[in-house]
Structures are given as structure tokens and as C-alpha cells.
Design a protein around this motif. Structure first.
Motif, PDB file in Angstrom:
ATOM      1  N   VAL A 136       0.837  -1.204   0.000  1.00 55.32           N
ATOM      2  CA  VAL A 136       0.000   0.000   0.000  1.00 55.32           C
ATOM      3  C   VAL A 136       0.870   1.251   0.000  1.00 55.32           C
ATOM      4  O   VAL A 136       0.598   2.223  -0.721  1.00 55.32           O
ATOM      5  CB  VAL A 136      -0.950  -0.007   1.220  1.00 55.32           C
ATOM      6  CG1 VAL A 136      -1.612   1.355   1.399  1.00 55.32           C
ATOM      7  CG2 VAL A 136      -2.018  -1.089   1.056  1.00 55.32           C
ATOM      8  N   VAL A 137       1.933   1.230   0.785  1.00 59.08           N
ATOM      9  CA  VAL A 137       2.839   2.378   0.842  1.00 59.08           C
ATOM     10  C   VAL A 137       3.633   2.505  -0.459  1.00 59.08           C
ATOM     11  O   VAL A 137       3.764   3.597  -1.021  1.00 59.08           O
ATOM     12  CB  VAL A 137       3.785   2.244   2.056  1.00 59.08           C
ATOM     13  CG1 VAL A 137       4.869   3.319   2.020  1.00 59.08           C
ATOM     14  CG2 VAL A 137       2.988   2.336   3.353  1.00 59.08           C
ATOM     15  N   ALA A 138       4.133   1.380  -0.962  1.00 53.89           N
ATOM     16  CA  ALA A 138       4.963   1.414  -2.168  1.00 53.89           C
ATOM     17  C   ALA A 138       4.168   1.790  -3.412  1.00 53.89           C
ATOM     18  O   ALA A 138       4.711   2.403  -4.340  1.00 53.89           O
ATOM     19  CB  ALA A 138       5.632   0.055  -2.371  1.00 53.89           C
ATOM     20  N   ASP A 139       2.883   1.432  -3.450  1.00 56.22           N
ATOM     21  CA  ASP A 139       2.066   1.650  -4.645  1.00 56.22           C
ATOM     22  C   ASP A 139       1.617   3.098  -4.823  1.00 56.22           C
ATOM     23  O   ASP A 139       1.144   3.458  -5.903  1.00 56.22           O
ATOM     24  CB  ASP A 139       0.810   0.771  -4.599  1.00 56.22           C
ATOM     25  CG  ASP A 139       1.097  -0.684  -4.915  1.00 56.22           C
ATOM     26  OD1 ASP A 139       2.235  -0.997  -5.291  1.00 56.22           O
ATOM     27  OD2 ASP A 139       0.170  -1.511  -4.773  1.00 56.22           O
ATOM     28  N   ASN A 140       1.734   3.916  -3.798  1.00 52.62           N
ATOM     29  CA  ASN A 140       1.200   5.278  -3.850  1.00 52.62           C
ATOM     30  C   ASN A 140       1.788   6.059  -5.029  1.00 52.62           C
ATOM     31  O   ASN A 140       2.972   6.385  -5.030  1.00 52.62           O
ATOM     32  CB  ASN A 140       1.509   6.007  -2.542  1.00 52.62           C
ATOM     33  CG  ASN A 140       1.091   7.466  -2.579  1.00 52.62           C
ATOM     34  OD1 ASN A 140       0.267   7.874  -3.388  1.00 52.62           O
ATOM     35  ND2 ASN A 140       1.667   8.258  -1.680  1.00 52.62           N
ATOM     36  N   PRO A 141       0.965   6.398  -6.039  1.00 55.93           N
ATOM     37  CA  PRO A 141       1.476   7.129  -7.194  1.00 55.93           C
ATOM     38  C   PRO A 141       1.243   8.637  -7.119  1.00 55.93           C
ATOM     39  O   PRO A 141       1.564   9.354  -8.063  1.00 55.93           O
ATOM     40  CB  PRO A 141       0.659   6.532  -8.339  1.00 55.93           C
ATOM     41  CG  PRO A 141      -0.670   6.265  -7.712  1.00 55.93           C
ATOM     42  CD  PRO A 141      -0.417   5.942  -6.252  1.00 55.93           C
ATOM     43  N   LEU A 142       0.661   9.100  -6.012  1.00 54.96           N
ATOM     44  CA  LEU A 142       0.254  10.504  -5.947  1.00 54.96           C
ATOM     45  C   LEU A 142       1.126  11.342  -5.015  1.00 54.96           C
ATOM     46  O   LEU A 142       0.801  12.494  -4.735  1.00 54.96           O
ATOM     47  CB  LEU A 142      -1.211  10.600  -5.497  1.00 54.96           C
ATOM     48  CG  LEU A 142      -2.230   9.850  -6.367  1.00 54.96           C
ATOM     49  CD1 LEU A 142      -3.643  10.078  -5.838  1.00 54.96           C
ATOM     50  CD2 LEU A 142      -2.126  10.286  -7.817  1.00 54.96           C
ATOM     51  N   GLY A 143       2.215  10.771  -4.539  1.00 55.55           N
ATOM     52  CA  GLY A 143       3.052  11.495  -3.594  1.00 55.55           C
ATOM     53  C   GLY A 143       3.596  12.806  -4.134  1.00 55.55           C
ATOM     54  O   GLY A 143       3.770  13.770  -3.387  1.00 55.55           O
ATOM     55  N   ALA A 150      -2.683  15.045   4.951  1.00 58.68           N
ATOM     56  CA  ALA A 150      -4.016  14.944   5.536  1.00 58.68           C
ATOM     57  C   ALA A 150      -5.108  14.938   4.472  1.00 58.68           C
ATOM     58  O   ALA A 150      -6.242  14.540   4.744  1.00 58.68           O
ATOM     59  CB  ALA A 150      -4.256  16.095   6.510  1.00 58.68           C
ATOM     60  N   ARG A 151      -4.771  15.372   3.245  1.00 62.42           N
ATOM     61  CA  ARG A 151      -5.764  15.396   2.166  1.00 62.42           C
ATOM     62  C   ARG A 151      -5.523  14.314   1.117  1.00 62.42           C
ATOM     63  O   ARG A 151      -6.244  14.249   0.120  1.00 62.42           O
ATOM     64  CB  ARG A 151      -5.776  16.776   1.501  1.00 62.42           C
ATOM     65  CG  ARG A 151      -6.423  17.856   2.356  1.00 62.42           C
ATOM     66  CD  ARG A 151      -6.490  19.179   1.604  1.00 62.42           C
ATOM     67  NE  ARG A 151      -5.188  19.825   1.559  1.00 62.42           N
ATOM     68  CZ  ARG A 151      -4.794  20.658   0.591  1.00 62.42           C
ATOM     69  NH1 ARG A 151      -5.595  20.918  -0.426  1.00 62.42           N
ATOM     70  NH2 ARG A 151      -3.594  21.214   0.636  1.00 62.42           N
ATOM     71  N   LEU A 152      -4.530  13.464   1.347  1.00 59.34           N
ATOM     72  CA  LEU A 152      -4.319  12.301   0.488  1.00 59.34           C
ATOM     73  C   LEU A 152      -4.959  11.099   1.172  1.00 59.34           C
ATOM     74  O   LEU A 152      -4.481  10.623   2.205  1.00 59.34           O
ATOM     75  CB  LEU A 152      -2.833  12.052   0.255  1.00 59.34           C
ATOM     76  CG  LEU A 152      -2.477  10.780  -0.524  1.00 59.34           C
ATOM     77  CD1 LEU A 152      -3.178  10.742  -1.879  1.00 59.34           C
ATOM     78  CD2 LEU A 152      -0.968  10.655  -0.689  1.00 59.34           C
ATOM     79  N   TRP A 189      -6.362  12.180  -4.125  1.00 58.03           N
ATOM     80  CA  TRP A 189      -5.849  13.480  -3.707  1.00 58.03           C
ATOM     81  C   TRP A 189      -7.023  14.445  -3.682  1.00 58.03           C
ATOM     82  O   TRP A 189      -7.608  14.768  -4.710  1.00 58.03           O
ATOM     83  CB  TRP A 189      -4.766  13.970  -4.657  1.00 58.03           C
ATOM     84  CG  TRP A 189      -4.410  15.424  -4.507  1.00 58.03           C
ATOM     85  CD1 TRP A 189      -4.444  16.376  -5.479  1.00 58.03           C
ATOM     86  CD2 TRP A 189      -3.977  16.094  -3.312  1.00 58.03           C
ATOM     87  NE1 TRP A 189      -4.060  17.598  -4.979  1.00 58.03           N
ATOM     88  CE2 TRP A 189      -3.771  17.459  -3.640  1.00 58.03           C
ATOM     89  CE3 TRP A 189      -3.760  15.682  -1.994  1.00 58.03           C
ATOM     90  CZ2 TRP A 189      -3.352  18.398  -2.710  1.00 58.03           C
ATOM     91  CZ3 TRP A 189      -3.342  16.624  -1.055  1.00 58.03           C
ATOM     92  CH2 TRP A 189      -3.139  17.957  -1.418  1.00 58.03           C
ATOM     93  N   CYS A 190      -7.396  14.867  -2.476  1.00 58.96           N
ATOM     94  CA  CYS A 190      -8.550  15.748  -2.277  1.00 58.96           C
ATOM     95  C   CYS A 190      -8.044  17.183  -2.187  1.00 58.96           C
ATOM     96  O   CYS A 190      -7.822  17.714  -1.086  1.00 58.96           O
ATOM     97  CB  CYS A 190      -9.310  15.351  -1.019  1.00 58.96           C
ATOM     98  SG  CYS A 190      -9.865  13.628  -1.008  1.00 58.96           S
ATOM     99  N   ALA A 191      -7.842  17.796  -3.333  1.00 63.08           N
ATOM    100  CA  ALA A 191      -7.202  19.111  -3.393  1.00 63.08           C
ATOM    101  C   ALA A 191      -7.952  20.165  -2.594  1.00 63.08           C
ATOM    102  O   ALA A 191      -7.340  21.049  -1.981  1.00 63.08           O
ATOM    103  CB  ALA A 191      -7.063  19.548  -4.849  1.00 63.08           C
ATOM    104  N   ASP A 192      -9.282  20.093  -2.595  1.00 61.03           N
ATOM    105  CA  ASP A 192     -10.105  21.087  -1.899  1.00 61.03           C
ATOM    106  C   ASP A 192     -10.704  20.546  -0.610  1.00 61.03           C
ATOM    107  O   ASP A 192     -11.666  21.107  -0.079  1.00 61.03           O
ATOM    108  CB  ASP A 192     -11.223  21.572  -2.829  1.00 61.03           C
ATOM    109  CG  ASP A 192     -10.682  22.270  -4.063  1.00 61.03           C
ATOM    110  OD1 ASP A 192      -9.692  23.021  -3.929  1.00 61.03           O
ATOM    111  OD2 ASP A 192     -11.232  22.061  -5.159  1.00 61.03           O
TER     112      ASP A 192
END
Length: 230
Positions: A136-143, A150-152, A189-192
Motif C-alpha cells: 500500500v505504501v509502495a504503490d502510492n502514485p500521488l506522492g 491529511a488530504r491524500l 488526492w482531495c485538493a479542496d
């Protein structure tokens, strides 16, 4: 040609493939095999496991003291139970249990039943083994685009086969948000902010309580806890 030097056809293909939205999609020719392996892996058990309780200690509903959760886990035969924060996150070992009792799916079922019987609380429980949490940690493509952990949001599948239901969302444009899929979880990724997230709302309509969500900050802390003394 556009400003990036791509003809219209190339731009269309790029959007279809998820380019520019931080999306990570498993190639179609490997999806069926991957889901079969996912189900097998989640039923394979493991000495260290991580439980995620859904919807506890939110408002006045489903109140569970973490000390009570640790006690329940101990009574089920799990050892070394540790909890993180107050949102129902636990790390424990299955050393004294046989394979039939310690698969991730059986652990989830046993914990759910014990919460009702011993604490009077109904909560969907998702269990990962330590390797799956590593994934789960390694797969994160949105870092790279998620500037605020807090919004990811990381939404872990209760049933990995449900991943297929979310594949259409991974091909939609969500800017300024982003949506991506990993092996065991979806990443948003919850930008707003979470409450304003269109992608999170769309996922909720498709899976309901089939996912349990934590933000990236919590996942990172939980991962460190799971790997301590491992």
C-alpha cells in the motif's frame, strides 16, 4: 499541435491512459490474474497483521476505547496488540494461531463478531498482513502532487476483487483532484478537502462500506508501527 507539441489524437490517447492525472492502472492483460493472486494472498495469513475498523469514534456513534480493542484482540488469541490514534487502527501478531484462524479474511470476521458480542459495536473490519501494508505504501502514485498528507486519502479494499469496479474512475479527469489504483487500495488526492472531493463521492457510490479510508499521515504512522520489531 498543442502547446506541449502533441497532436489532438495524442492528447486524447494520453487522457485515456491517465497521463497527467497521476493515475496508475494495472495493464488489462494482467488484471484478472492479479485479482486472483490478490484473493489468494489475502487468505494466506501472516504472523503480523493490521486491522482497520470502519467508522468508529466518529461523533457519538460506534464508540470504542482503544484499550478495549486491544483486550478483544488478546482474547481472540492475537498477541502484542498495539493501537494507533483513536480511529480503530491496530497492529498485532498471530504467532499462536493456526493458518485456519489467522488468514486475513478470517481475522477480519473474528474481530467483527467479537466487537459485536463483547462491545456491542458493529463495524466493518479490514485486515492486511504486513507485506500488503508495505505494498500500500509502495504503490502510492500521488506522492508528487499530494502536498498535504491529511488530504491524500488511502481507501483499502475489504474485498480486493472490488478493485475492478473502480477502474472506470481511474480513467476520468478529476483535476484539481486525482484518483489512482494500487493493488490493495485506491488513492485520492482531495485538493479542496475530503468533504468537497468528487472522486471520493464517486467511489463511495460504487463501493459504500467496501473500503476503509485513512489519510496518508495515518497510513505512514501505521506502517512504521507495523514494521517496528518486525
Amino acid at each position: 499541435m498543442d502547446q506541449q507539441g502533441k497532436p489532438p489524437a495524442a492528447r486524447k490517447a494520453a487522457r485515456k491512459d491517465g497521463e497527467g492525472n497521476g493515475q496508475k492502472v494495472v495493464p488489462k492483460d494482467g488484471q484478472h490474474e492479479g485479482r486472483q493472486l490478490a484473493r489468494k494472498d489475502r487468505d494466506g495469513g501472516g504472523q503480523r497483521q493490521i486491522a482497520l475498523l470502519r467508522g468508529v469514534n466518529v461523533g457519538r456513534a460506534k464508540r470504542i476505547a482503544m484499550a478495549d480493542l486491544r483486550q478483544v484482540l488478546g482474547e481472540l488469541g492475537f498477541t502484542g496488540a498495539r493501537t494507533l490514534l483513536n480511529s480503530g487502527n491496530a497492529v498485532f501478531d498471530c504467532d499462536g494461531l493456526d493458518a485456519a484462524q489467522s488468514s486475513t479474511s478470517m481475522s477480519a470476521t473474528r474481530i467483527e463478531e467479537a466487537l459485536v458480542l463483547k462491545l456491542g459495536v458493529g463495524s466493518r473490519v479490514t485486515v492486511l498482513d504486513a507485506q500488503q501494508l508495505d505494498d500500500v505504501v509502495a504503490d502510492n502514485p500521488l506522492g508528487a502532487i499530494a502536498v498535504d498528507p491529511a488530504r491524500l486519502m488511502v481507501s483499502v479494499f475489504s474485498n480486493p476483487a472490488d478493485r475492478a469496479k473502480l477502474e472506470p474512475l481511474a480513467h476520468q479527469p478529476w483535476e484539481p483532484e486525482a484518483f489512482a489504483l494500487g493493488r490493495w487500495a485506491a488513492y485520492i488526492w482531495c485538493a479542496d478537502g475530503v468533504l468537497a472531493s468528487r472522486a471520493a463521492a464517486a467511489m463511495g457510490k460504487l463501493l459504500g462500506d467496501g473500503v476503509t479510508t485513512r489519510n496518508w499521515a495515518t497510513i505512514s504512522k501505521l506502517h512504521a508501527l507495523a514494521r517496528a520489531d518486525a
